[in-house]
Write an enzyme that holds these catalytic residues in place. Structure first.
Site, PDB file in Angstrom:
ATOM      1  CD  GLU B 457      -3.094  -1.186   1.988  1.00 18.48           C
ATOM      2  OE1 GLU B 457      -2.842  -1.507   3.151  1.00 18.48           O
ATOM      3  OE2 GLU B 457      -4.225  -0.884   1.600  1.00 18.48           O
ATOM      4  CD  GLU B 520      -3.596  -6.637   3.115  1.00 22.08           C
ATOM      5  OE1 GLU B 520      -4.590  -5.981   3.463  1.00 22.08           O
ATOM      6  OE2 GLU B 520      -2.433  -6.198   3.138  1.00 22.08           O
TER       7      GLU B 520
END
Lengths: 149, 1017
Positions: B457, B520
């Site tokens: 991220e 994820e």
């Protein structure tokens, strides 16, 4: 069902909401493989391909992701009908977010560059027009607040 | 502080202050990644003998001095406030801390938790001027080092910036909190007493690259130690393996050395030497292993590799390495290990210990990995930084794929509207590349590493291709992952996170040319996740989807003590930290005390590597492993009649190959009346360090037959007597049970066997304590409509007598204040001599038809009714979209045992598909509930009220009450995982729509034997 004249029209009406901004981004995106599904955040999946890749025998309704279609290089043809007027051709699947239905539907021509947005209470069938490429996006039905990236 | 110049430095060192773009402090200069830090290298040790090397105990390696343990420590509020004299000599009166540690966890400074936001103003590369600075001092007593021996000081983790001083001399500086750092201290270390000082700054430019979702905490949090190297020594080695044939492998070794020693590589299979060759620096040595046994997570076979290093001065150093023969390739868009395809059933794991934070010890790490293996997990993503070097050794040995991620996350830039700001800034490129370079160099010899991951991220920009380039330069043999390269412009494996079930199906149905993982999903915050089974069915449909990683492994709660001495687990905000992300860090499959949550049990089942199916008298066992057969597997079959085991047998499938199936005819003893279930338990006879023989891999169940039940024998029970008295209806049974109905509210009391069975009368409800995974639905749907505040207003209560029973009809409107939406309900109570039947209907009013948490009945019973028996799904907690691990049977437990101790209290303890349940006291007296025409129900029984659970922020907020809250629900909303991710799947949605259900309730008594038979019916 709504048909927008073009992307600008879609932006004028639905712009400012993350998922629709991402939809616009997906419709504009270039440089991607034909026939390969991509995703933009959690909002949508999208693929550019010939209409034949999306064509089905039955009408298809989605509950969690509404179908958006925009022809790229020609006109496309679809059939659309309210789910409530159709007979199920199979059960709904959480795995695909699809339910196949059959019955009478109205045919629409979607002009090159226009944008078709199917509502979650409608079913659509993409008709094969071999020479036409379309961009299809499946856009979340979740509301305006969408915190996921 | 300017660095001192070293007199000589024969080992290579880096001083990468090359760029002039930033000219501030060293800790605010991303172009400078370290001073005098030795080049990164593989994690290895040299030993004086082959015997010592064989033990691979680093404490026995050359010159090893453990520097963990007691250090003098003081925390300053500004780097400039550190007195120069403390770098030179021991301070008096400082505290003593135990290293490794995080100083905030030890009570210095303040803990803070944020998911993505930086805890200070965003002004890169500047960090707060008031930068907490911890100074560590330690006396190190050393023997005389052999001539020419180099002394190396090593840190395996310091957050976030460290300057090292030795007897007052500046040794060097390092950044990159979760990357090892080494310094050559030969020229300052001496025999006798040495004074070692480490100055650690909490924040640095590196902090901008370390914005992972975890506690903000700092210090020397991993081991540190000294080691020595001979004058001529091995500087580094790199080993790669290639599969030449099914039983033949190639081992390619390259080395770099200092002082031109001779290096010989030997590979042993146990005691047997299987290959050896000299290795010249700068060129590859190729060894061939005949009869090779390949490494994979199901059979993590390791060879012993030795590098024997002979210096010109007669010194011999033995460098051991546990070698797994494993080769990852991509062929036609599929990941292959040693030529075979596979899927990673994974989790994301942070380092976390509920008493030590990220200063997690190896025992805890090992238990984490053992727990993973025991729950069928075969892969772990090191989210989002490198782990202790020994972690990778454990994964090699235990058998886990590792998605090896480096220490990079700039998520907080999303808050300033430009997630990619640093990632696309060339001035930060050196820092980005440094992080992948040091990571790959340190870990690339491990068989368990299936791919590299460039970080998490951090947006996308020019620094990502630069990292990729350096990564593949250092290790061309492994693919590279980075999720934010969303279209896989450069990386080798395409990835998304939190894509929903149907989105994964879309992506699998129209695959990208590169293999895909979802790095994820299944956000495991609080109760949940739900919907894992549907995800798994999609993953297994498409070959291109080769890995899935649940977020995340363990709750990050930290132990705290309440005023009354009870322990609870703290999260964001509990330390006065502002801003914070609250309990968003309590999102693991494992509780902070390292025990599995119901979510982990569910995950274990959906990824069970052996499938068992039964149809038409045939039981089929399918091997879902990727590399090994079923030679260790037995399947026990149990036949159950209405939940009672009436027969069992064991099947032994034998060595069914990966993907293969085996079938056996199974003649079932089908019950003449009622239900017949077949339950299959899959067991492994293999013994491992992580599991005893006969550990369960999973269980399956089919309903083989459901025949009409034998009609219950009619027992004359007589008629009730009923009379109205004021605003009450009094009903008495021949057995002296007394019902009292409030003719105004419709409330029912039931006096039986000398006590009131209902401490609170049954009420229809739609709310239950909020689970984390419904927070977004709460915020968008329920809170605006005030659903938690719904009120019941009884409009009419009427009654009459029929067939010896009193029939009471209660018409109510259940609605939130201020709004016009409502549910009109009709409760029909049939109060008979043998018990109560309740029929409930609901009809919505207004335009709201979206989801609600449940539709059901709640009441309270006396506090001593704590034993629970039921016939339905169990034994563990289960919900409509999280029930794979449960089977239908007769189960028993207690109210207290059934209450799942989520760190943040929330709805829990649900048991679904229940045909009947009883709540009894120690004497066997109590209440029974039985499903009737509307099908099975779900129930939960809590030692607390719903309001208390909803209000509690920690477990210690809950105070046991003198009654048991019972919820008997017609429908319960699925869990989903929308604390961050998947909304509840459509099939598990409970909508505010018309409903109808019915239940039988009976008082039960140990002296009333009829009840059990009746309930079984």
């Amino acid at each position: 069902m709504r048909i927008f004249r073009d992307r600008a029209h879609l932006e004028e009406v639905l712009g400012g909401v993350t998922k629709w901004e991402r939809t616009l981004g997906a419709l504009r995106a270039g440089g991607r493989h034909l026939g390969v599904m991509y995703s933009v955040g959690d909002s949508l999946t999208t693929m550019r391909a010939r209409t034949t890749a999306f064509a089905t025998d039955d009408l298809v309704a989605r509950r969690r992701y509404q179908c958006v279609l925009s022809p790229v290089d020609g006109d496309a043809a679809v059939e659309v009908a309210p789910v409530a007027t159709l007979a199920p051709a199979g059960p709904y699947s959480d795995l695909t977010d699809r339910r196949y239905l059959c019955g009478d539907a109205r045919r629409h021509t979607i002009r090159r560059g226009a944008v078709l947005v199917i509502g979650p209470d409608e079913a659509v069938r993409v008709l094969p027009v071999p020479d036409t490429t379309v961009t299809v996006a499946y856009v979340t039905v979740e509301g305006a607040t969408f915190p996921n990236k | 502080m300017k660095p001192v110049t070293f007199r000589n430095m024969p080992l290579h060192f880096t001083d990468s202050s090359s760029a002039g773009a930033f000219d501030a402090h060293d800790w605010e200069n991303p172009a400078l990644t370290g001073r005098h830090r030795l080049p990164a290298r593989a994690y290895f040790f040299g030993y004086d003998s082959a015997e010592l090397a064989g033990a691979m105990d680093r404490r026995c390696s050359r010159g090893f001095v453990d520097l963990t343990g007691a250090w003098r420590f003081r925390l300053f509020d500004h780097p400039a406030r550190v007195p120069a004299k403390v770098l030179v000599s021991p301070a008096v009166g400082w505290d003593v801390v135990r290293v490794p540690h995080l100083w905030q966890v030890d009570g210095y400074g303040r803990l803070q938790y944020t998911d993505e936001g930086y805890p200070f103003p965003v002004d890169p590369p500047r960090v707060p001027a008031e930068n907490p600075t911890g100074v560590y001092q330690r006396t190190v007593v050393l023997p005389e080092a052999p001539p020419g021996e180099r002394v190396v000081l090593r840190f395996d983790g310091v957050e976030s910036y460290a300057e090292v001083y030795w007897d007052g001399a500046y040794v060097g500086m390092t950044k990159g909190s979760r990357l090892s750092a080494e310094f050559d201290v030969t020229d300052v270390a001496h025999a006798g007493v040495n004074h070692l000082v480490v100055k650690v700054l909490q924040y640095s430019d590196g902090t901008y690259l370390e914005d992972q979702d975890m506690w903000w905490a700092s210090g020397i949090f991993r081991d540190c130690y000294l080691l020595t190297r001979p004058k001529a020594h091995l500087a580094d080695f790199h080993v790669r393996t290639h599969r030449l044939a099914d039983d033949r492998a190639e081992v390619v070794v390259s080395v770099s050395t200092v002082g031109r020693p001779e290096v010989i590589c030997e590979v042993y299979d146990g005691e047997r030497l299987v290959a050896s060759a000299p290795v010249a620096p700068g060129s590859d040595a190729t060894l061939v292993v005949e009869g090779a046994r390949f490494w994979n997570p199901e059979d993590p076979y390791l060879y012993d590799m030795r590098l024997i290093v002979r210096g010109g001065d007669g010194t011999v150093e033995h460098v051991p390495h546990r070698l797994g023969v494993a080769e990852v390739t991509i062929v036609d868009g599929r990941l292959l290990l040693n030529g075979a395809p596979f899927m990673m059933h994974g989790v994301n794991r942070h380092d976390h210990d509920d008493r030590r934070g990220r200063a997690v010890g190896m025992a805890r790490i090992e238990r984490d990995l053992h727990l993973m293996k025991r729950h069928n997990i075969n892969a772990v993503r090191t989210a989002h930084y490198p782990n202790d070097p020994r972690f990778y050794e454990l994964c090699d040995r235990i058998g886990l794929f590792v998605v090896a991620e480096t220490d990079l996350e700039t998520h907080g830039f999303a808050n300033v509207g430009d997630l990619s700001r640093l990632t696309d800034d060339e001035r930060w490129q050196a820092a980005y590349v440094d992080r992948i370079e040091r990571h790959v160099l340190a870990q690339r010899n491990h068989a368990s590493i299936v791919m590299w991951s460039l970080g998490n991220e951090s947006g996308y920009g020019r620094n990502i291709p630069a990292m990729y380039g350096r990564c593949t330069e250092l290790d061309p043999s492994r693919p590279v992952h980075y999720e934010e390269d969303r279209d896989a412009e450069v990386v080798d494996v395409i990835s998304t996170m939190y894509s929903r079930v149907s989105q994964m199906n879309d992506l699998g149905e129209h695959p990208h040319p590169k293999p895909r993982i979802i790095c994820e999903y299944g956000h495991a915050m609080g109760n949940g996740p739900g919907g894992l089974a549907e995800y798994q069915r999609v993953f297994e449909t498409w070959d291109s989807i080769q890995g899935h990683f649940v977020w995340e492994w363990c709750d990050h709660g930290l132990v705290a003590t309440a005023d009354d001495g009870r322990e609870y687990h703290a999260y964001g905000g509990d330390h006065g930290d502002v801003p914070n992300n609250g309990s968003f860090c309590i999102d693991g499959l494992v509780f902070p005390w390292q025990e599995p949550s119901p979510g982990l049990l569910e995950y274990k089942q959906v990824i069970c590597p052996v499938r068992v199916a039964y149809a038409d008298g045939v039981c089929t066992v399918t091997n879902r492993r990727w590399f090994t057969g079923l030679g260790d597997v037995v399947v026990t079959l149990e036949t159950l009649h209405d939940g009672r085991v009436v027969g069992s047998r064991t099947l032994t499938p034998g060595p069914v190959p990966p993907g293969g199936s085996w079938s056996e005819s199974v003649q079932l003893d089908v019950a003449a009346h009622g239900e017949t279930h077949l339950t299959a338990r899959v067991l492994s006879t293999a013994a491992h360090a992580w599991a005893e023989p006969m550990h369960e891999l999973g269980r399956y169940q089919v309903l083989a037959a459901d025949r009409p039940r034998r009609p219950a024998s009619a027992v004359p029970t007589g008629a009730v007597t009923a009379r109205a008295e004021g605003t009450s209806l009094l009903v008495t049974t021949p057995a002296s049970d007394r019902f009292t109905v409030d003719l105004l509210s419709g409330g029912l009391s039931w006096h039986s066997h000398g006590r009131e069975l209902f401490q609170e009368p049954p009420r229809v409800g739609f709310w239950k304590p909020l689970v984390d995974n419904h927070q977004q639905e709460h915020d968008e749907l329920w809170a605006p409509r005030l659903l938690p505040l719904m009120q019941t207003s009884t409009r009419e209560v009427s009654w009459h007598e029929r067939d010896g029973a009193a029939i009471v009809t209660v018409r109510s409107r259940i609605a939130p204040p201020t709004l016009g939406i409502a549910m009109q309900t009709v409760l029909t109570w049939t109060l008979a001599a043998d018990g109560v039947r309740l029929a409930v209907t609901g009809e919505p009013v207004g335009d709201y038809r979206d989801i609600v948490p449940r539709i059901g009945l709640s009441f309270a019973v006396p506090g001593d009714l704590r034993r629970v028996d039921w016939y339905g799904l169990g034994p563990g907690e289960n919900y409509p979209d999280s029930r794979s691990a449960a089977t239908v049977g007769r189960w028993h437990s207690t109210v207290d045992e059934m209450f799942t101790p989520y760190v943040v209290p929330q709805d829990c303890a649900n048991r679904g598909e229940v045909r009947w349940m009883t709540l009894t006291d120690p004497h066997g007296d109590g209440l029974a509930v039985r499903a009737v025409d509307s099908g099975p129900f779900a129930f939960s029984a809590w030692p607390y009220s719903a309001a208390a659970i909803d209000a509690a922020r920690h477990r210690t907020d809950l105070v046991p009450q003198d009654r048991v809250t019972v919820n008997v629900n017609h429908r319960v909303l699925g869990l989903g995982s929308n604390s961050w991710g998947s909304e509840v799947l459509d099939s598990y949605r409970v909508r505010f729509e018309p409903f109808r259900f019915a239940l039988d309730l009976r008082a039960v008594s140990a002296t009333a034997p009829h009840h059990t038979e009746g309930l079984a019916a």
